[in-house]
Design an enzyme around this catalytic site. Sequence first.
Site, PDB file in Angstrom:
ATOM      1  N   ASN A 127     -10.460  -1.824   2.137  1.00 38.12           N
ATOM      2  CA  ASN A 127     -10.293  -1.170   0.838  1.00 38.12           C
ATOM      3  C   ASN A 127     -10.319  -2.261  -0.233  1.00 38.12           C
ATOM      4  OD1 ASN A 127      -9.455   0.222  -1.405  1.00 38.12           O
ATOM      5  ND2 ASN A 127      -7.390   0.675  -0.635  1.00 38.12           N
ATOM      6  N   GLU A 176       0.478   3.966   5.506  1.00 37.09           N
ATOM      7  CA  GLU A 176       0.639   2.793   4.658  1.00 37.09           C
ATOM      8  C   GLU A 176       1.988   2.850   3.938  1.00 37.09           C
ATOM      9  OE1 GLU A 176      -3.468   1.011   3.602  1.00 37.09           O
ATOM     10  OE2 GLU A 176      -2.944   2.461   2.072  1.00 37.09           O
ATOM     11  N   GLU A 193      -1.691   4.231  -4.429  1.00 36.43           N
ATOM     12  CA  GLU A 193      -1.979   3.798  -5.808  1.00 36.43           C
ATOM     13  C   GLU A 193      -2.580   4.931  -6.625  1.00 36.43           C
ATOM     14  OE1 GLU A 193      -4.179   0.289  -4.709  1.00 36.43           O
ATOM     15  OE2 GLU A 193      -2.310  -0.613  -3.997  1.00 36.43           O
ATOM     16  N   SER A 246      -0.493  -4.986   4.073  1.00 34.68           N
ATOM     17  CA  SER A 246      -0.395  -6.419   4.386  1.00 34.68           C
ATOM     18  C   SER A 246      -0.932  -6.790   5.770  1.00 34.68           C
ATOM     19  CB  SER A 246       1.040  -6.916   4.210  1.00 34.68           C
ATOM     20  OG  SER A 246       1.418  -6.811   2.841  1.00 34.68           O
TER      21      SER A 246
HETATM   22  P1  PGA Z   1      -3.043  -4.597   1.394  1.00 36.84           P
HETATM   23  O1  PGA Z   1      -3.476  -3.129   0.934  1.00 36.84           O
HETATM   24  O2  PGA Z   1      -3.730  -4.879   2.710  1.00 36.84           O
HETATM   25  O3  PGA Z   1      -3.522  -5.512   0.304  1.00 36.84           O
HETATM   26  O4  PGA Z   1      -1.558  -4.593   1.550  1.00 36.84           O
HETATM   27  C1  PGA Z   1      -3.676  -2.098   1.873  1.00 36.84           C
HETATM   28  C2  PGA Z   1      -4.056  -0.831   1.162  1.00 36.84           C
HETATM   29  O5  PGA Z   1      -3.484  -0.532   0.103  1.00 36.84           O
HETATM   30  O6  PGA Z   1      -4.923  -0.087   1.638  1.00 36.84           O
END
Ligand code: PGA
Length: 252
Positions: free
Chosen positions: A8, A157, A92, A202
């Site tokens: 992503n 997530e 988000e 992460s």
């Molecule tokens: P991140 O984001 O790997 O930067 O923590 C994951 C995501 O929001 O899909």
Amino acid sequence: MFLTIAGNFKMNGALAGVQPYVETLKAAEIKAHLIICPPYPLLPAFAAALPKSIALGAQDCHARPSGAHTGDVSATLLKEIGASHVILGHSERRSDHGETNADVAAKVAAALAAGLIPIVCVGESESQRDAGEAEDAVKTQLRHSLPENFAGLIAYEPIWAIGTGRTPTAAEITAMHATIRAALAAQFPLTGPTTPILYGGSVKPENAAAILALPEVGGALAGGASLKAADFLAIAASAIAASAIAASAPTV
Ligand code: PGA
């Protein structure tokens, strides 16, 4: 069974980076199912550059097939320009754009109607986890974010793990993925038992192997670590190793 590793890009990336990124991926022997999800304007360039073995996804779509919705993009158009997948309900989008579970369900239905495979994100906030409400929060999201004809992938997530460098413990991931599997199996008796459940938050080359080896973890959704092709490939390599271990495990 190949694990799925989805990248992503969020609101990152540039046209000049597409070709070098794809060349790096192509040079590697990848036996995981890879999905690249760049911002909308980069989709055509990726569609032209990616080999057929690597899938292309968008990061959102509108619930309607067309109409007066300034700034939005329909699932039909995404399909037409070469996307096969679409991330929906990312935390988000839920927080920045106020998307509700009902909004997400309508988008998932639109994606399915257009022939796209949805990757639906769920996950609890830090305060919900601290209050012992994580599993209920995720079950509520699953119950209300998925239409009756849902078919696709789920990404668990935890919001507090996204972009923070913090990840849940192996026990916490295992428990949540088991909860999601049980909820999916109850909600969708035919497809729920096998719907892939990705972990996101992460994920990076250093922790991917340990996460991908956990039960009911069907792959990863990586944000920051997907921006560099080498890091994305390192996560994919962990997926290949995890698949090989699962395939060689004795069946009883
Ligand atoms: P991140 O984001 O790997 O930067 O923590 C994951 C995501 O929001 O899909």
